[in-house]
Design an enzyme around this catalytic site. Structure first.
Site, mmCIF file in Angstrom:
data_model
loop_
_atom_site.group_PDB
_atom_site.id
_atom_site.type_symbol
_atom_site.label_atom_id
_atom_site.label_comp_id
_atom_site.label_asym_id
_atom_site.label_seq_id
_atom_site.Cartn_x
_atom_site.Cartn_y
_atom_site.Cartn_z
ATOM 1 C CG ASP A 143 -0.734 7.224 9.636
ATOM 2 O OD1 ASP A 143 -0.610 5.983 9.731
ATOM 3 O OD2 ASP A 143 -1.197 7.781 8.634
ATOM 4 C CD GLU B 40 -1.231 0.115 3.731
ATOM 5 O OE1 GLU B 40 -2.048 1.038 3.611
ATOM 6 O OE2 GLU B 40 -1.068 -0.507 4.791
#
Lengths: 408, 262
Positions: free
Chosen positions: B60, B49
């Site tokens: 994140d 990805e």
């Protein structure tokens, strides 16, 4: 499209799946609480006894005489406990957190006013509290940091991005995803994923309801114009909400910063902002052509934000609220004039609204009235304003340091 | 062959747990990130990805946030990452997916974004802040293009919610987030995780990829009992950061890491 999550085309709820359950619970509990007489009675009682509501509606005669034209009234949110309107929402959501059985609350803060308000409410309700604040804002609003810590909150600096309000929201969201079961996120602006925009507006709309009643008592009619500053939009939507259906001109003032160049202002609604989906909601954002947020600048930390609440974005689209901006220098002038004429020291945020009122009043008739929302008080800004106003400020700071070192 | 077919074939091929690795497009530089993906494919990654860099990557942790910021500073655009993914989709022999937060996709244009995946042979997309309600029709558009819109599920999700989230997408696999919070910090895998993965597979009938905090071979071995794929992101980003900051080309160290964890 689920209509009730949206204001026109703005709003919605764009969240990572990990927050899904938290929002299901929040939706349910929020609706239950605002429909619950006991909950609302406690909120009203604490508004009165803890916050000091209703805040006064003050006729600023000296300013009116000085400027000529329309009369000016000031809604004195600056006199609310902890110094700004932010406490209305912090109290509402603090009570909600308690009724959801959460023992910990977190919040983002820009100017520090929402952090202070949340920390105070958390102390009063016996909740653990952590406040996320951009490093830049911590430096420029240091007195508020000390206040939060005195109330027992942990203040966590955020070092990412431009180290301001946007980054503090991200940090709070990240923290929340790790501790959902026992944490409620008290978002301070009327933005973010549904139901936050609606919920914050509900708890802030006490401002406009009071204004309507107070002005009716004083003058027996509606005002002609109402002006508020607009960062995320919590004070303005709380101030305007009660008047949306009335024949009253509503004006929102954004932070014009230094100039119209990208990165030097936080004006989203004059064409600089474009549609985006950021921090869980759809609205206008200052962003680059790749969809990343631009940095913003304002002399006031509380307006230094790249997005705007979805309901205000919609009220911009429909034309119901007119949006303008004030530059940093105009804001300082307005602050100085208000202090000199009325003995009132407004926050830099609120001074944006005052700056616009001072431009408009002289062009209006004597029998017309402008009400300005003085959303906060200016003591917190002393480290920003003093270098502009006091040539001896640097010497004062130096002598303070010497004095402290001498008494070690 | 559609992206969905390519992904299904990849899961049906060979035995054993699959490995999906992650890079931030344009990090540490556009050239190196492209070579990293090629090196990952050669070293045994089954899917990769590629993340489109963004200012506010809220799911994140520090490593990937830092990589996003650096890729943006280097001037990486959405088009550059899509083009790079397209080149890799034709040169590497594995499915290439794009990972992006919703705003860069929205800004690019939902239709245009999905059309580009089809045109370039990009097999799927992962959008961590796009909920299952599909208010912009992204899932539906991906289905029509034969591009896998990979649903994310988490441990707190009920069986009902998992069916709701996964039902709308034609993706052959789902992404199971192994713990609350952000990417990076190591996840201690327990029986609960295993049961959750088994439940997710049973409910959806799809292959299950497990990610968030997977950093070591022993975790991959544990996952192989109930997941079909392990996702490794921050651990690789940490290696890239370390090597690159020491002035080295990180591709060899990353390939070594993947071979070792495989």
């Amino acid at each position: 499209m689920n209509e009730d999550k949206y204001f026109g085309k703005h709003g919605g709820r764009f969240i990572p799946e990990v927050l899904h359950n938290a929002f299901v619970q929040l939706d349910y509990s929020y609706r239950k609480c605002v429909a619950d007489e006991n909950f609302m009675r406690e909120f009203d009682l604490l508004c009165k006894d803890y916050i000091g509501r209703p805040t006064p509606l003050y006729h600023a005669r000296n300013l009116g005489d000085h400027l000529g034209g329309a009369r000016i009234y000031l809604k004195m949110e600056c006199l609310a406990h902890t110094g700004a309107h932010k406490i209305n929402n912090a109290l509402g959501q603090g009570l909600l957190a308690r009724s959801m059985g959460k023992r910990r609350v977190i919040a983002e803060t820009g100017a520090g006013q929402h952090g202070i308000a949340t920390a105070a409410v958390a102390a009063m309700l016996g909740l653990e509290c952590e406040i996320f604040m951009g490093e830049t804002d911590m430096a420029r609003q240091h007195p508020n940091v000390l206040g939060m810590q005195l109330y027992g909150a942990k203040v966590t600096p955020v070092y990412e991005g431009s180290k301001t309000l946007t980054d503090a929201v991200n940090a709070a969201l990240r923290n929340w995803t790790e501790r959902i079961e026992y944490t409620h996120y008290i978002l301070g602006s009327a933005l973010g994923p549904h139901p936050y925009p609606e919920m914050v507006r509900t708890f802030q709309s006490v401002i406009g309801r009071e204004v309507k009643r107070q002005f009716m008592e004083k003058e027996g009619r509606l005002p002609d114009m109402m002006i508020a500053c607009v960062g995320g939009g919590s004070n303005s939507i709380g101030f305007f909400n009660e008047f949306l259906e009335d024949n009253v001109k509503l004006v929102g003032v954004e932070a014009g910063g230094h100039s119209s160049r990208p990165g030097e202002h936080a004006v989203r609604l004059n064409g600089s902002g474009s549609e985006g989906i950021v921090q869980g909601y759809k609205s206008y954002f200052l962003q680059d052509d790749q969809g990343s947020l631009l940095t913003t600048h304002s002399i006031s930390a509380g307006l230094d934000y790249a997005g705007v609440g979805p309901q205000l974005a919609h009220l911009h689209d429909t034309g119901r609220v007119e949006f303008v901006y004030a530059r940093d220098s105009e804001v300082l002038d307005a602050l100085r004039l208000t202090a000199r004429m009325e003995g009132i020291l407004p926050a830099l945020e609120s001074s944006h609204a005052l700056a616009e009122a001072f431009k408009r009043a002289p062009r209006m008739q004597k029998d017309q009235v402008i009400i300005v929302n003085v959303s906060g008080r200016g003591d917190k800004d002393i480290f920003i304003t003093s270098p502009h106003f006091d040539p001896g400020w640097k010497n004062f700071l130096q002598s303070e340091i010497s004095r402290m070192e001498g008494t070690k | 062959m559609t992206g969905i077919d390519r992904i299904r074939n990849s899961f049906e091929n060979r035995g054993g747990i699959k490995l999906m690795t992650h890079v931030v497009g344009g990090y540490p530089s556009p050239g190196i990130s492209e070579r990293l993906v090629a090196a990952m494919a050669s070293a045994g990654a089954d899917l990769v990805e590629i993340q489109i860099p963004y200012s506010d990557p809220t799911a994140d942790g520090p490593s990937i946030m830092n990589a996003n910021a650096k890729a943006r500073i280097a001037g990486t655009t959405t088009d550059m990452v899509i083009d790079m993914a397209g080149r890799l989709a034709s040169s590497a022999n594995i499915p290439i997916l794009l990972m992006s937060y919703i705003n860069p996709v929205y800004r690019y244009g939902i239709e245009r974004f999905v059309a580009r995946t089809l045109e370039l042979g990009i097999s799927g997309i992962i959008v961590p802040d796009y909920p299952a309600d599909d208010e912009l029709g992204l899932t539906e558009k991906c289905n029509r293009a034969g591009t896998a819109f990979v649903p994310l599920v988490t441990g707190g999700s009920t069986e009902e919610r998992i069916s709701e989230v996964c039902g709308a997408s034609d993706s052959p696999f789902i992404y199971a987030v192994m713990r609350a919070g952000v990417t990076g910090r190591k996840t201690e895998l327990t029986d609960e995780h295993i049961q959750f993965l088994e439940m997710a597979h049973r409910i959806t009938g799809k292959y299950v990829a497990a990610g968030f905090g997977i950093r070591e071979r022993v975790q991959v071995e544990t996952l192989s009992r109930s997941a079909h794929c392990a996702v490794i992101g921050s651990a690789v980003t940490d290696i890239i950061e370390k090597e690159y900051s020491e002035g080295k080309d990180p591709t060899e160290a990353v390939a070594r890491f993947i071979r070792a964890i495989r």
